[in-house]
Design a protein around this motif. Structure first.
Motif, PDB file in Angstrom:
ATOM      1  N   ALA A   1       7.193  -7.226  -8.222  1.00 48.43           N
ATOM      2  CA  ALA A   1       6.277  -7.014  -7.097  1.00 48.43           C
ATOM      3  C   ALA A   1       7.025  -6.721  -5.796  1.00 48.43           C
ATOM      4  O   ALA A   1       8.252  -6.774  -5.736  1.00 48.43           O
ATOM      5  N   TYR A   2       6.281  -6.394  -4.768  1.00 49.87           N
ATOM      6  CA  TYR A   2       6.755  -6.265  -3.384  1.00 49.87           C
ATOM      7  C   TYR A   2       7.886  -5.256  -3.196  1.00 49.87           C
ATOM      8  O   TYR A   2       8.732  -5.402  -2.324  1.00 49.87           O
TER       9      TYR A   2
ATOM     10  N   PHE B   1       0.177   1.441   4.126  1.00 49.63           N
ATOM     11  CA  PHE B   1      -1.084   1.895   3.543  1.00 49.63           C
ATOM     12  C   PHE B   1      -1.675   3.092   4.292  1.00 49.63           C
ATOM     13  O   PHE B   1      -2.316   3.931   3.686  1.00 49.63           O
ATOM     14  N   ASN B   2      -1.504   3.135   5.586  1.00 49.29           N
ATOM     15  CA  ASN B   2      -2.118   4.246   6.327  1.00 49.29           C
ATOM     16  C   ASN B   2      -1.290   4.643   7.550  1.00 49.29           C
ATOM     17  O   ASN B   2      -0.276   4.021   7.874  1.00 49.29           O
ATOM     18  N   GLY B   3      -1.768   5.680   8.208  1.00 45.19           N
ATOM     19  CA  GLY B   3      -0.999   6.267   9.297  1.00 45.19           C
ATOM     20  C   GLY B   3      -1.018   5.445  10.567  1.00 45.19           C
ATOM     21  O   GLY B   3      -0.031   5.424  11.314  1.00 45.19           O
ATOM     22  N   THR B   4      -2.132   4.799  10.827  1.00 43.98           N
ATOM     23  CA  THR B   4      -2.207   3.961  12.020  1.00 43.98           C
ATOM     24  C   THR B   4      -1.154   2.857  11.960  1.00 43.98           C
ATOM     25  O   THR B   4      -0.442   2.601  12.937  1.00 43.98           O
ATOM     26  N   ALA B   5      -1.051   2.224  10.808  1.00 47.23           N
ATOM     27  CA  ALA B   5      -0.051   1.166  10.647  1.00 47.23           C
ATOM     28  C   ALA B   5       1.360   1.737  10.719  1.00 47.23           C
ATOM     29  O   ALA B   5       2.236   1.176  11.393  1.00 47.23           O
TER      30      ALA B   5
ATOM     31  N   ALA C   1       2.688  -4.072   0.328  1.00 44.38           N
ATOM     32  CA  ALA C   1       1.872  -4.073  -0.889  1.00 44.38           C
ATOM     33  C   ALA C   1       2.544  -4.943  -1.946  1.00 44.38           C
ATOM     34  O   ALA C   1       3.736  -4.793  -2.196  1.00 44.38           O
ATOM     35  N   SER C   2       1.792  -5.826  -2.543  1.00 45.08           N
ATOM     36  CA  SER C   2       2.400  -6.640  -3.601  1.00 45.08           C
ATOM     37  C   SER C   2       2.621  -5.795  -4.854  1.00 45.08           C
ATOM     38  O   SER C   2       3.689  -5.831  -5.437  1.00 45.08           O
ATOM     39  N   LYS C   3       1.615  -5.008  -5.229  1.00 43.33           N
ATOM     40  CA  LYS C   3       1.842  -4.068  -6.344  1.00 43.33           C
ATOM     41  C   LYS C   3       2.351  -2.748  -5.762  1.00 43.33           C
ATOM     42  O   LYS C   3       1.716  -1.699  -5.872  1.00 43.33           O
TER      43      LYS C   3
END
Ligand SMILES: *Cc1c(COP(=O)(O)O)cnc(C)c1O
Length: 345
Positions: free
Chosen positions: A34-35, A62-66, A238-240
């Motif tokens: 994981a991770y 996960f996304n662009g804002t982040a 993300a863990s997975k």
């Protein structure tokens, strides 16, 4: 389930491209650490290093804002300022996330044409104040291509990075549609980034054909210190992880990242060519990537909506059309035909 007819309101209306999908399916066998301690994540990171011809640090969000917010936060302290264009996504569409994740680094907004910053605009903001009462400018962020689909030429980027070096500013690139810029200029990712002086790039996967995911590449590795902690604290680890990284393997190793972008750009040109010069419609910006913005009176907008088309008008008041990897040429032609009808009505 039946699907709706294709719309061009946003490039993130599209689905997942076959190459990304296949890699996810392949990753979906058995178990893996994981991770991010898995083979897919290592392979994706190596694929980025190969594509960019350099030993950069690679992270996945996960996304662009982040991605943008955390990258900018890593380039400055809370009392610093980040110079951006007045129409930059970080300024207009991230709900204050860059300020939030940097604990208050202020965005310093420069007026811009087509969303492009210039060395002069950067210098003007960076040198306007040197007293303790104003946030100290420390970062410049450019969007490539811009929110309205203009592409910085390499010499424009080099001129910006020269000013940044002179004034001690770090240089970040919001590449939510980075692939479209590479396809447009037909230049290598390396030339567009670190060879032009970019310190950190956020490379968009979502609009390029993935389900979700952006990569953050630190060409200046010193700036990546503790970035993994920043991601974790922000809920972006993300863990997975393999399901965030495997699609990148599919995209990069197959060349889909560039093919997808070439297709989107070609569809934008296809629309533009069919509507150029029509009276009552104005293509608002040069079409250099996968976007076409069309200015028209409200009655024509309504007529276009009545014909079933969806589009947004939040940038500049015109109708925006964005073309993704799966844009159907016939559907582009249908849109062009409807635009021609309402133009002459
Ligand atoms: C879409 C986009 C992003 C990322 O947006 P998210 O919705 O947070 O993924 C960032 N910058 C630009 C210029 C974009 O168009």
């Amino acid at each position: 389930m039946t699907s709706e007819p294709q719309q061009f309101a946003s490039d993130n209306y599209s689905g997942i491209c076959p190459e990304a999908w296949a890699a996810m399916a392949e990753a979906n066998h058995g178990h893996a650490p994981a991770y991010g301690d898995d083979l897919w994540t290592a392979r994706a990171s190596d694929a980025f290093r190969a594509l960019f011809e350099t030993d950069c640090e690679v992270f996945f969000a996960f996304n662009g804002t982040a991605a943008n917010s955390l990258a900018l936060a890593s380039l400055c302290q809370s009392y610093h300022g980040v110079i951006c264009s007045d129409v930059a996504h970080v300024e207009t569409d991230e709900c204050g996330a860059p300020e939030f994740f940097s604990n208050g680094s202020k965005l310093l907004v420069a007026p811009s044409a087509g969303g492009k910053l210039t060395p002069e605009a950067i210098r003007a903001i960076a040198t306007a104040r040197s007293d303790i009462h104003f946030p100290k400018p420390r970062v410049v962020t450019v969007t490539q291509p811009t929110e309205t689909g203009q592409v910085y030429e390499l010499d424009e980027l080099r001129a910006i990075s020269a000013v940044c070096r002179e004034l001690g500013l770090n240089l970040h690139m919001d590449g939510a549609r980075f692939a479209n810029a590479c396809a447009s200029l037909r230049c290598s990712p390396a030339d567009m980034t670190w060879r032009a002086g970019i310190d950190v790039l956020c490379f968009g996967g979502t609009k390029n054909g993935m389900a979700a995911g952006e990569a953050i590449l630190f060409f200046n590795r010193k700036l990546a210190e503790d970035f993994d902690y920043r991601c974790k604290q922000a809920g972006q680890l993300a863990s997975k992880m393999r399901f965030l990284s495997a699609p990148w393997v599919g995209m990069l190793e197959s060349g889909a990242w560039l093919r997808n972008a070439e297709h989107g750009n070609a569809c934008a040109r296809r629309l533009q060519q069919q509507i150029a010069g029509l009276s009552g419609l104005e293509v608002m910006f040069p079409v250099q990537a996968n976007a076409v913005f069309v200015r028209m009176v409200d009655e024509r907008m309504a007529a276009l909506r009545d014909r079933g088309w969806r589009f947004y008008t939040f940038i500049g008041g015109g109708a925006r059309f964005m073309f993704a990897w799966d844009a159907e040429p016939q559907r582009v032609d249908d849109l062009a035909a409807d635009l021609r009808r309402i133009a002459s009505a």
